[in-house]
Design a protein around this motif. Structure first.
Motif, PDB file in Angstrom:
ATOM      1  N   GLU A 402      46.183 -20.480   2.655  1.00 62.28           N
ATOM      2  CA  GLU A 402      47.546 -19.926   2.589  1.00 62.28           C
ATOM      3  C   GLU A 402      48.399 -20.488   3.722  1.00 62.28           C
ATOM      4  OE1 GLU A 402      46.871 -15.768   2.769  1.00 62.28           O
ATOM      5  OE2 GLU A 402      46.421 -15.548   0.618  1.00 62.28           O
ATOM      6  N   ALA A 405      49.328 -24.055   2.984  1.00 63.48           N
ATOM      7  CA  ALA A 405      50.357 -24.114   1.935  1.00 63.48           C
ATOM      8  C   ALA A 405      51.736 -23.830   2.510  1.00 63.48           C
ATOM      9  CB  ALA A 405      50.026 -23.106   0.832  1.00 63.48           C
ATOM     10  N   ILE A 406      51.810 -22.864   3.442  1.00 66.58           N
ATOM     11  CA  ILE A 406      53.093 -22.545   4.084  1.00 66.58           C
ATOM     12  C   ILE A 406      53.573 -23.720   4.919  1.00 66.58           C
ATOM     13  CG2 ILE A 406      54.161 -21.073   5.849  1.00 66.58           C
ATOM     14  CD1 ILE A 406      52.411 -18.776   4.817  1.00 66.58           C
ATOM     15  N   ASN A 408      52.884 -26.939   4.459  1.00 64.45           N
ATOM     16  CA  ASN A 408      53.352 -27.995   3.550  1.00 64.45           C
ATOM     17  C   ASN A 408      54.704 -27.647   2.941  1.00 64.45           C
ATOM     18  OD1 ASN A 408      51.069 -29.539   3.984  1.00 64.45           O
ATOM     19  ND2 ASN A 408      49.940 -28.593   2.287  1.00 64.45           N
ATOM     20  N   GLU A 409      54.875 -26.374   2.573  1.00 65.22           N
ATOM     21  CA  GLU A 409      56.133 -25.944   1.973  1.00 65.22           C
ATOM     22  C   GLU A 409      57.289 -26.075   2.955  1.00 65.22           C
ATOM     23  OE1 GLU A 409      58.081 -21.893  -0.047  1.00 65.22           O
ATOM     24  OE2 GLU A 409      55.954 -21.973   0.469  1.00 65.22           O
ATOM     25  N   MET A 410      57.060 -25.640   4.213  1.00 63.25           N
ATOM     26  CA  MET A 410      58.129 -25.714   5.220  1.00 63.25           C
ATOM     27  C   MET A 410      58.495 -27.155   5.535  1.00 63.25           C
ATOM     28  SD  MET A 410      57.180 -22.641   7.910  1.00 63.25           S
ATOM     29  CE  MET A 410      58.795 -22.749   8.705  1.00 63.25           C
ATOM     30  N   LEU A 412      58.067 -29.778   3.571  1.00 65.58           N
ATOM     31  CA  LEU A 412      58.724 -30.377   2.410  1.00 65.58           C
ATOM     32  C   LEU A 412      60.183 -29.957   2.345  1.00 65.58           C
ATOM     33  CD1 LEU A 412      58.462 -32.051  -0.176  1.00 65.58           C
ATOM     34  CD2 LEU A 412      57.798 -29.949  -1.368  1.00 65.58           C
ATOM     35  N   LYS A 413      60.430 -28.687   2.624  1.00 62.68           N
ATOM     36  CA  LYS A 413      61.803 -28.178   2.625  1.00 62.68           C
ATOM     37  C   LYS A 413      62.633 -28.848   3.717  1.00 62.68           C
ATOM     38  CE  LYS A 413      64.444 -23.885   3.076  1.00 62.68           C
ATOM     39  NZ  LYS A 413      64.361 -22.411   3.302  1.00 62.68           N
TER      40      LYS A 413
END
Length: 497
Positions: A402, A405-406, A408-410, A412-413
């Motif tokens: 988890e 994933a956070i 990678n998401e941050m 990418l954003k």
């Protein structure tokens, strides 16, 4: 005290006439299983209609607790337990509880010899203090009635390979303290020379071997030997007749103390003091028993009798130890799950520390329930530790995934925001730098996990050159456009000359 305020008598063991089997009372077992302190069990046994229940009610300080009747028909069938164990504190300040048992009168008119022995044996097996209640002094008839003790050695074993010929010597390590209570005692406690003797001296004299030869003498001495062998810790107490009014004695439990003989009241007070001093927590070998273990042993002994087997203490204890250790493993695993903080930071060090802390909580919970020898405990301890470790591995993998994933998401954003800012018309380096700084502040607060800084470094290695190249390209384009404009103006100016 009114009985409704202090509990009620519950069947611990009943005999089902239809099936010819003993049964355990569910309510009584449930109460035992809730007792998490050491447990003392006081059982009062003796012939029917001789006031066993009265003594128990005196210990409870209640009126009408255990049933007392006035007919020849026994009131108590099987073994009955008081529903509210009494809390006590030992000499070292440790808390324990006393459970009181009232047993069906032995040698009743509707009993077989085997049934009487079984009731007697169950009371002895379960108690830490066994009170044998009888009317009058100790004579040959009284001793003969205790031939149940000799029979009991044939109906109880310490272990499956115990030899019958050991005469109960091995069993004595597991028998309770013994108190022979003599009711309506009228004899003078004196020796043959007229010297005053104690009740204990009187008991020991009665247990001395009878001189002579022959089968009758051997039988008498066998009973004496069995009593001394099985009950090495033994005492004797006497009570005079409560009052002379025969009719009033029918309702002894409801007679006000002032109507009783002073000698009887004093005797009862001394008896209660003696019983409470002797009522110590029950041991089985080196282990102090608590409620759940006693409940398990009760079921094990009843099961053995119902199956026609001889109750074997070691076998019953091993079975209960296995059962309690299994329960302890479940308790330990549940304690681990309840203690684990799901909000712990998804960092490897923090997760490992939380796992270590919760294992300590689980170990404490396991130790509170587990009984038995080290081998049995270690087997089930390993099981709950393995279960907790497997659970931790799943939680650890999930939380780290988890967190990744956070991250990678941050990132990418952030990459999308930087690209959009660079592509905007009129974008200035300062604006892009401010956007990136804001992202980094949020990232430091929100991102976690072992990949947090590794991924950030990779992101910045890619992003900063992109920013520099894009801004440089924009500046070069601006200079080129400006130069082109100048050339155009120059050419236009020349055309006008």
């Amino acid at each position: 005290m009114d009985v409704n305020d202090s509990g009620e008598a519950l069947e611990l063991i009943r005999y089902n006439v239809d099936t010819g089997k003993f049964q355990c009372g569910d309510r009584a077992l449930a109460i035992l299983r809730d007792i998490r302190t050491p447990l003392s069990v006081v059982a009062v046994c003796g012939r029917a209609r001789q006031g066993k229940s009265f003594i128990l009610n005196q210990l409870l300080q209640v009126t009408g607790g255990f049933q007392i009747g006035s007919t020849t028909r026994p009131c108590t069938k099987g073994l009955w337990m008081w529903s509210m164990p009494q809390k006590r504190v030992d000499a070292d300040g440790n808390e324990f509880h006393i459970v009181l048992l009232d047993t069906e009168g032995i040698d009743a008119y509707d009993q077989t010899a085997q049934y009487s022995t079984q009731i007697f044996s169950l009371a002895v097996l379960l108690s830490s203090l066994f009170v044998y209640n009888q009317m009058g002094g100790i004579d040959e008839a009284a001793l003969d009635r205790l031939s149940l003790v000799t029979e009991m050695t044939k109906h109880i074993k310490v272990r499956t390979n115990s030899k019958k010929e050991d005469g109960g010597k091995e069993l004595r390590d597991f028998t309770p303290s013994f108190l022979w209570l003599l009711r309506d005692f009228y004899l003078k406690l004196e020796d043959e020379y007229g010297r005053k003797v104690s009740p204990n001296d009187y008991l020991e004299t009665a247990l001395m071997p009878v001189a002579g030869v022959g089968a009758a003498v051997e039988a008498k001495n066998a009973i004496r030997t069995s009593i001394k062998s099985l009950f090495p810790d033994r005492d004797c107490a006497t009570l005079v007749r409560p009052m002379h009014d025969e009719q009033a004695l029918v309702n002894l439990d409801h007679i006000t103390p002032d109507k009783l003989r002073p000698e009887f009241r004093e005797g009862v007070a001394s008896l209660i003091q003696l019983i409470f001093s002797k009522a110590q927590p029950k041991h089985l070998g080196a282990f102090v028993l608590q409620g759940p273990v006693l409940a398990g042993l009760t079921e094990a002994y009843v099961k053995a009798i119902n199956e026609g087997a001889v109750p074997t203490i070691a076998t019953a204890w091993q079975g209960v130890a296995e059962q309690e250790c299994r329960r302890a493993a479940d308790v330990g695993e549940s304690a681990y799950a309840a203690a684990f903080d799901e909000h712990v930071a998804p960092e490897e060090a923090a997760l490992d520390e939380e796992h270590k802390r919760c294992l300590a909580v689980a170990q404490e919970a396991f130790d509170e329930v587990a009984v038995g020898d080290e081998r049995v405990r270690k087997i089930h301890e390993r099981k709950y530790i393995d279960a907790c470790t497997a659970r931790y591995a799943q939680v650890r993998a999930r939380k780290l995934a988890e967190a990744a994933a956070i991250v990678n998401e941050m990132l990418l954003k952030a990459s999308s925001l930087v690209s959009a800012a660079l592509a905007a018309d009129g974008a200035e380096p300062e604006e892009v730098q401010a956007l990136l700084a804001k992202f980094l502040d949020e990232y430091v607060r929100m991102a976690a996990g072992p990949q947090k800084w590794v991924k950030l470094v990779e992101f910045l290695k890619h992003t900063y050159p992109q920013i520099i190249n894009d801004m440089t390209a924009k500046k070069d384009a601006q200079v080129h456009d400006y130069a082109g404009q100048c050339n155009d103006l120059y050419d236009w100016s020349n055309s006008r000359l």
